[in-house]
Design an enzyme around this catalytic site. Structure first.
Site, PDB file in Angstrom:
ATOM      1  N   ASP A   1       4.757   9.115   8.041  1.00 42.93           N
ATOM      2  CA  ASP A   1       4.949   8.409   6.769  1.00 42.93           C
ATOM      3  C   ASP A   1       4.259   9.207   5.656  1.00 42.93           C
ATOM      4  O   ASP A   1       3.253   9.876   5.895  1.00 42.93           O
ATOM      5  CB  ASP A   1       4.342   7.005   6.879  1.00 42.93           C
ATOM      6  CG  ASP A   1       4.672   6.120   5.688  1.00 42.93           C
ATOM      7  OD1 ASP A   1       5.590   5.296   5.804  1.00 42.93           O
ATOM      8  OD2 ASP A   1       3.999   6.262   4.633  1.00 42.93           O
TER       9      ASP A   1
ATOM     10  N   ASP B   1       9.513   7.804   3.843  1.00 47.06           N
ATOM     11  CA  ASP B   1       9.280   7.912   2.403  1.00 47.06           C
ATOM     12  C   ASP B   1       8.806   9.305   1.975  1.00 47.06           C
ATOM     13  O   ASP B   1       8.518   9.509   0.787  1.00 47.06           O
ATOM     14  CB  ASP B   1       8.303   6.826   1.921  1.00 47.06           C
ATOM     15  CG  ASP B   1       7.148   6.575   2.865  1.00 47.06           C
ATOM     16  OD1 ASP B   1       6.983   7.354   3.836  1.00 47.06           O
ATOM     17  OD2 ASP B   1       6.401   5.601   2.635  1.00 47.06           O
TER      18      ASP B   1
ATOM     19  N   HIS C   1      -0.960   0.435   7.397  1.00 51.09           N
ATOM     20  CA  HIS C   1      -2.051   0.293   6.424  1.00 51.09           C
ATOM     21  C   HIS C   1      -2.968  -0.889   6.732  1.00 51.09           C
ATOM     22  O   HIS C   1      -4.005  -1.040   6.081  1.00 51.09           O
ATOM     23  CB  HIS C   1      -1.504   0.129   5.006  1.00 51.09           C
ATOM     24  CG  HIS C   1      -0.763   1.316   4.494  1.00 51.09           C
ATOM     25  ND1 HIS C   1      -1.306   2.579   4.470  1.00 51.09           N
ATOM     26  CD2 HIS C   1       0.501   1.450   4.002  1.00 51.09           C
ATOM     27  CE1 HIS C   1      -0.417   3.437   3.982  1.00 51.09           C
ATOM     28  NE2 HIS C   1       0.690   2.780   3.693  1.00 51.09           N
TER      29      HIS C   1
ATOM     30  N   HIS D   1       2.511   8.217   3.267  1.00 56.38           N
ATOM     31  CA  HIS D   1       1.180   7.691   2.955  1.00 56.38           C
ATOM     32  C   HIS D   1       0.266   7.827   4.173  1.00 56.38           C
ATOM     33  O   HIS D   1       0.724   7.712   5.313  1.00 56.38           O
ATOM     34  CB  HIS D   1       1.273   6.220   2.547  1.00 56.38           C
ATOM     35  CG  HIS D   1       2.171   5.970   1.371  1.00 56.38           C
ATOM     36  ND1 HIS D   1       3.495   5.584   1.522  1.00 56.38           N
ATOM     37  CD2 HIS D   1       1.939   6.079   0.046  1.00 56.38           C
ATOM     38  CE1 HIS D   1       4.035   5.447   0.310  1.00 56.38           C
ATOM     39  NE2 HIS D   1       3.119   5.751  -0.595  1.00 56.38           N
TER      40      HIS D   1
HETATM   41 ZN   LIG Z   1       4.611   5.004   3.248  1.00 48.66          ZN
END
Ligand SMILES: [Zn+2]
Length: 308
Positions: free
Chosen positions: A158, A242, A121, A160
């Site tokens: 992931d 996740d 990120h 996200h």
């Molecule tokens: Zn994540």
């Protein structure tokens, strides 16, 4: 033998109490991999010469100046610095680069990097989402520049969107960045219309509640054909766990077996184009039992395929 890179000083990056990105994550992974036949090494911290492959010097200097002597400095609502955070983050980047060097030199067939903080990120000049430096993007730049590769793929599973990696590789025509992620979900980016400056970004959002059949279908029908057409010389993986159904931060329903299946397919891809070279870097994963199980399944595939 598969290279496993981790460092005890990753545990010096401490988030405030109650934060999901907790110190206990790496001990859980180390315990899950303890009995596995792996080549274990510790990395050195990355210097500014490596970090500036993706981040301006002013950004690095700003983080160093902000680091607290004790307690925490909050960089945004989710992201903070503790006294040991920058050493940990530099070690994480150093591990990513060392893993690329080892795999490119043939000292290991593939590698897994278990470090914190995560990286996908972190944008060019903005810490975000628990991340300070873009570890996997820096590893990709290093592979292209230091090893003279023509094409590097970065596959981010992931849950996200890997907005930071997308930002850092947006203009990099020699890299193909592919992200699968739940949508809608924080950070809100990762639409299929975001395709990079050279058509070098592929986003494949997945609806909340979807399970392993959705990602397997997307991999077989869209993602692997695109990666095969790109024919990477090296496969980098942003391995977040996740999307597991037990994870508290998202609502996908992947099982441990789905992570193993994805890993097999990425090893197949690397075998077809990249002499089997895979470097996988830990990102998220916040239920400790699910994180340990899924990581062990992921690394066990790398280990078996590395022996093959
Ligand atoms: Zn994540």
């Amino acid at each position: 033998m598969t290279l496993f890179l981790t460092h005890p000083d990753a545990d010096l990056h401490v988030n405030p109490p109650g934060h999901p990105e907790q110190v206990d994550r790496l001990p859980a992974i180390r315990a899950a991999l303890a009995g596995m036949d792996l080549r274990r090494e510790t990395p050195d911290p990355a210097g500014d010469d490596v970090l500036t492959l993706c981040h301006p010097q002013s950004y690095i200097d700003g983080l160093e100046a902000a680091a607290p002597a004790d307690g925490w400095v909050q960089l945004d609502a989710d992201t903070s610095l503790s006294p040991g955070s920058l050493r940990a983050a530099r070690l994480a980047v150093g591990a990513g680069v060392a893993a690329v060097d080892a795999v490119m030199a043939g000292r290991a067939p593939n590698a897994f990097v278990a470090m914190r903080p995560p990286g996908h990120h972190a944008e060019t000049a903005r810490p975000m989402g628990f991340c300070l430096f873009g570890t996997v993007a820096i590893a990709a730049k290093h592979a292209l520049d230091a090893h003279g590769l023509d094409r590097v793929a970065v596959v981010d599973f992931d849950v996200h969107h890997g907005n930071g990696t997308q930002d850092l590789l947006w203009d990099e025509a020699r890299a193909l960045f592919v992200s699968t992620h739940q949508s809608p979900l924080w950070p809100g980016t990762g639409e299929p219309s975001e395709t990079g400056a050279h058509g070098n970004v592929m986003n494949r959002p997945l609806p909340p509640g979807s399970d392993g059949t959705a990602i397997r279908r997307a991999m077989e029908r869209e993602i692997l054909p695109r990666l095969d057409a790109f024919a990477p010389d090296l496969v980098l993986v942003s391995a977040g766990f996740d999307a597991h159904r037990a994870d508290p931060l998202a609502q996908l329903g992947w099982e441990t077996e789905d992570f193993a299946w994805i890993t097999e397919r990425l090893c197949d891809l690397a075998a077809r184009h990249a002499r089997g070279r895979v470097v996988s870097v830990l990102e998220g994963g916040y239920d400790l039992d699910a994180l340990a199980d899924a990581t062990a399944a992921h690394v066990d595939v790398l280990r078996r395929r590395g022996h093959g």
